[in-house]
Design an enzyme around this catalytic site. Structure first.
Site, PDB file in Angstrom:
ATOM      1  N   GLY A  82       0.777  -1.086  -0.104  1.00 33.68           N
ATOM      2  CA  GLY A  82       0.081   0.037  -0.174  1.00 33.68           C
ATOM      3  C   GLY A  82       0.682   1.326  -0.023  1.00 33.68           C
ATOM      4  O   GLY A  82       2.049   1.141   0.385  1.00 33.68           O
ATOM      5  N   ALA A 113       0.675   6.297   4.394  1.00 31.69           N
ATOM      6  CA  ALA A 113      -0.295   6.870   5.009  1.00 31.69           C
ATOM      7  C   ALA A 113      -1.819   6.242   4.710  1.00 31.69           C
ATOM      8  O   ALA A 113      -2.781   6.840   4.758  1.00 31.69           O
ATOM      9  CB  ALA A 113      -0.493   8.454   4.808  1.00 31.69           C
ATOM     10  N   LYS A 159      -1.080   0.839   7.008  1.00 29.34           N
ATOM     11  CA  LYS A 159      -0.364  -0.472   7.162  1.00 29.34           C
ATOM     12  C   LYS A 159       0.085  -0.594   8.441  1.00 29.34           C
ATOM     13  O   LYS A 159      -0.143  -1.706   8.859  1.00 29.34           O
ATOM     14  CB  LYS A 159       0.758  -0.506   5.993  1.00 29.34           C
ATOM     15  CG  LYS A 159       0.132  -0.559   4.539  1.00 29.34           C
ATOM     16  CD  LYS A 159       1.241  -0.454   3.485  1.00 29.34           C
ATOM     17  CE  LYS A 159       2.493   0.454   3.701  1.00 29.34           C
ATOM     18  NZ  LYS A 159       1.851   1.863   3.622  1.00 29.34           N
ATOM     19  N   ASP A 218       6.181  -5.265   6.860  1.00 26.75           N
ATOM     20  CA  ASP A 218       5.687  -3.958   7.096  1.00 26.75           C
ATOM     21  C   ASP A 218       6.517  -2.983   6.061  1.00 26.75           C
ATOM     22  O   ASP A 218       7.625  -2.348   6.455  1.00 26.75           O
ATOM     23  CB  ASP A 218       5.639  -3.494   8.288  1.00 26.75           C
ATOM     24  CG  ASP A 218       4.756  -2.197   8.481  1.00 26.75           C
ATOM     25  OD1 ASP A 218       4.204  -2.009   7.246  1.00 26.75           O
ATOM     26  OD2 ASP A 218       4.760  -1.418   9.418  1.00 26.75           O
ATOM     27  N   ARG A 248       6.184  12.677  -1.735  1.00 25.11           N
ATOM     28  CA  ARG A 248       6.602  11.106  -1.502  1.00 25.11           C
ATOM     29  C   ARG A 248       5.649  10.434  -1.933  1.00 25.11           C
ATOM     30  O   ARG A 248       5.852   9.363  -2.580  1.00 25.11           O
ATOM     31  CB  ARG A 248       7.005  10.996   0.080  1.00 25.11           C
ATOM     32  CG  ARG A 248       7.344   9.510   0.264  1.00 25.11           C
ATOM     33  CD  ARG A 248       7.548   9.126   1.712  1.00 25.11           C
ATOM     34  NE  ARG A 248       8.364   9.990   2.575  1.00 25.11           N
ATOM     35  CZ  ARG A 248       8.839   9.516   3.707  1.00 25.11           C
ATOM     36  NH1 ARG A 248       8.184   8.645   4.270  1.00 25.11           N
ATOM     37  NH2 ARG A 248       9.511  10.344   4.374  1.00 25.11           N
ATOM     38  N   HIS A 291     -14.538 -11.433  35.580  1.00 24.59           N
ATOM     39  CA  HIS A 291     -14.073 -12.022  36.851  1.00 24.59           C
ATOM     40  C   HIS A 291     -12.267 -12.026  36.696  1.00 24.59           C
ATOM     41  O   HIS A 291     -12.075 -11.493  35.546  1.00 24.59           O
ATOM     42  CB  HIS A 291     -14.232 -13.336  36.833  1.00 24.59           C
ATOM     43  CG  HIS A 291     -15.873 -13.566  36.893  1.00 24.59           C
ATOM     44  ND1 HIS A 291     -16.677 -13.648  38.201  1.00 24.59           N
ATOM     45  CD2 HIS A 291     -16.818 -13.763  35.832  1.00 24.59           C
ATOM     46  CE1 HIS A 291     -18.011 -13.740  37.878  1.00 24.59           C
ATOM     47  NE2 HIS A 291     -18.189 -13.667  36.535  1.00 24.59           N
TER      48      HIS A 291
END
Length: 680
Positions: A169, A172, A175, A305, A371, A611
């Site tokens: 991708g 921004a 990912k 990543d 970018r 619990h």
């Protein structure tokens, strides 16, 4: 007539026995002939010669002994049944196959002292199966078990069940957010998983971040991208965001004069050959670390990543993985964003990240958009190439509003796809607490279904008052944040807003979930009487079942069952209480899996009145605790925890019950700790 039967009974019985033996011999002979063995030799003694395959593959003739109850008695040694059985023995010995014949069973001895020969682990194929060629069925720690995987995790030899996740991708697009969520979910289910971030190593390689001398030297950076609560559990360490690089030399990636390489938009231009070469080298070196983790260090899932936005880069990665281990599973996950509000929130996040921190936000935004355009010029979404090469992938559009799956194989890929459908970035709060004081709590008894004490009822009253106050306070604060938000953000503004228009803040519902046990239901009685809350009881939120130890104290268990007490003390996470219905923490994790998905899915506020074991397991998921810390997390009565999901992680707060004022006070800088009582 009865007399005739009696007179001929012995003869008839003998004839029946002979016919039965002949029938057995005929069937066994057919079996021997079908195996393509040479004609068997008759055996007149209790042994027969049979080939034995040695470790180096040579055949050595060794006699095999008849096993009592499986081979014929000496009186029948020269008969056809003996011949067939001896030949059958040759088949078993030569090919090492397990044979369970009804004929053998019919001749087996029923004496109590009959020996039982356990099977020897063997390989029935032509080669030793070092790895499995296909992904196996479910591996669920605590719920599945086998010889190669006693704990239910993916066995080292089940390489095809392991997974290389390759993120795809433009910048921004969330990912890193997705990778952290996926890794946290898999680790919570006790699958060894790790993120390998190419951008972090790229910054080290380019000199933007100094190379740490050890993996633990570099701590979490205090930016919105990494402000999820840090967990310190009695001597534990912060998890480093940047793993120490093992292949790159920092001195080779500077500009000759020791200055760091320019990291502006020009660095990401596909026409910048020098920068492209460096970025490709960093990606492959990072991938090698990932493969080492999966193949040499016991990992089950490794997540790469990076943008991986071109077919060339993805093809390079696939070829590299296949060259190292062709049976490893590969899953592409692409994050696509069309929503302008979502893109704005992600860009704000990037502007306060390591590439632009403390720089002018307006100039930084312009550079970052440049970018993205550089990446867009060569970007090819997942699709034609992956489908042509029969590769599995998931496309996630606008954080789960639309999901496309292709050719998913293996339980991990299917589980991840299902988990991704639950994502939402709606602003909300999740509260977790134990029930009020019960009668069994006062007596230190395990489990049970006792009522609340008077003190416990007061806790429920205080809880309703405090949550109602915090609910109103949260709404005011959220509206103020939206009113003050600007884009680009002001210098020092490190809190991006939720990527939603927040039109439904006033109508946001508030759910209260309890178990079906009385002490949990009774703690919610004031919420149940208030129409502004939706109260629901869940069986999966019930306390861990202590089996035969229900209603006992730990002191009684230690005195009456010292071995069980010691087993639990040594490994609380894997320990299962003995007796009907007995559970352990791994079983609680398994039954709460669907609940976690539901918590992620709903957009409402939520209070869980649970619990100790349930609260520990849920806290472990949200706080990303290691398996060594889950069962020892200190969750005493009277503690209330607030978790607020954010686009970058979570905000976490803890409150202590003030019994005198029927209120809760925040514990500043609270860090979850291990319990000091080994029995808890």
């Amino acid at each position: 007539m009865p007399g005739a039967i009696l007179n001929h009974g012995p003869t008839s019985t003998k004839d029946l026995g002979r016919k039965r033996a002949q029938s057995q011999a005929s069937d066994l002979a057919k079996l021997v002939m079908s195996s393509n063995l040479p004609p068997p030799s008759t055996a007149a003694s209790s042994t027969a010669s049979s080939p034995k395959i040695s470790a180096d593959g040579e055949n050595n003739s060794q006699p095999i002994k008849h096993v009592d109850g499986l081979l014929p008695p000496p009186a029948l040694a020269n008969g056809s049944l003996a011949t067939a059985l001896n030949s059958l023995g040759e088949i078993i010995k030569r090919d090492r196959i397990a044979f369970d014949s009804p004929f053998a069973l019919s001749n087996a001895s029923t004496a109590p002292g009959s020996p039982r020969i356990p099977p020897v682990r063997q390989n029935s194929g032509t080669q030793t199966p070092r790895v499995r060629p296909h992904a196996t069925t479910l591996n669920i720690p605590g719920m599945t078990r086998s010889k190669v995987s006693p704990d239910g995790r993916i066995a080292p030899r089940d390489v095809a069940a392991k997974l290389v996740i390759i993120m795809v991708g433009l910048p921004a697009r969330g990912k890193s957010y997705l990778t952290k969520k996926i890794q946290r979910y898999l680790s919570w289910q006790q699958h060894n998983s790790r993120i390998f971030n190419v951008g972090n190593r790229r910054r080290i390689a380019a000199g933007v971040i100094h190379k740490p001398s050890s993996p633990h030297q570099l701590k979490k950076t205090e930016t919105p991208e990494h402000t999820a609560a840090t967990i310190l559990l009695n001597g534990g360490h912060d998890k480093p965001d940047i793993d120490e690089p093992t292949k790159l030399d920092l001195d080779d990636t500077t500009q000759g004069n020791g200055e760091p390489i320019d990291q502006s938009a020009k660095f990401f231009d596909p026409n910048n050959e020098e920068a492209a070469k460096l970025r490709e080298q960093v990606a492959i070196d990072t991938l090698d670390e990932l493969l080492d983790y999966l193949l040499l260090q016991g990992g089950a899932v490794g997540i790469l990543d990076a943008t991986n936005s071109t077919v060339h880069r993805r093809q390079l990665i696939v070829e590299h993985v296949k060259a190292r281990e062709p049976k490893l599973g590969i899953l592409f996950i692409e994050s696509i964003c069309h929503d302008e509000n979502l893109l704005e929130a992600n860009m704000r996040l990037k502007l306060s990240g390591p590439d632009y921190r403390d720089k002018d936000p307006v100039k930084s935004l312009a550079d970052f958009k440049a970018r993205v355009k550089a990446y867009e010029s060569a970007y090819v979404p997942l699709g034609e190439w992956e489908e042509k090469n029969d590769l599995q992938y998931i496309q996630m559009i606008d954080v789960g509003r639309k999901i496309v799956n292709h050719r998913l194989t293996g339980f991990l890929s299917g589980g991840i796809a299902s988990y991704l459908t639950t994502f939402n970035l709606s602003p909300r709060q999740i509260w977790i607490t134990r029930h009020g004081m019960s009668v069994d709590n006062q007596q230190l008894k395990l489990g049970g279904d006792s009522d609340l004490t008077e003190q416990g009822h007061y806790y429920g009253l205080a809880l309703h008052r405090f949550i109602t106050h915090k609910r109103k306070e949260w709404l005011v604060n959220q509206k103020n944040k939206i009113a003050r938000a600007t884009f680009p953000p002001q210098r020092g503004d490190h809190t991006p807003p939720y990527p939603e228009l927040n039109k439904e803040l006033d109508e946001k519902n508030f759910c209260v979930w309890t178990s079906m046990l009385k002490r949990s239901v009774q703690t919610a009685e004031y919420f149940d009487a208030d129409d502004d809350y939706d109260v629901k009881a869940w069986e999966m939120l019930n306390e861990l079942n202590a089996g035969i130890f229900e209603g006992m104290t730990y002191e009684q268990i230690a005195a009456n069952y010292p071995e069980e007490y010691e087993k639990r003390r040594k490994d609380k996470l894997s320990y299962i209480y003995p007796g009907l219905g007995g559970e352990g923490y791994l079983q609680v994790i398994s039954r709460l899996k669907d609940m976690v998905r539901e918590i992620e899915r709903i957009t409402d506020h939520l209070l869980i009145i649970g619990h100790r074991s349930v609260c520990r397991v849920l806290m472990a998921y949200f706080m990303d605790l290691t398996r060594d810390d889950i069962a020892d997390l200190d969750v005493p009565l009277g503690m209330l925890f607030a978790i607020e999901p954010k686009p970058y992680g979570i905000d976490f707060h803890a409150y202590q019950y003030d019994e005198e004022n029927l209120w809760f006070t925040e514990v500043p800088n609270y860090k979850p700790q291990k319990t000091v009582n080994i029995n808890n």
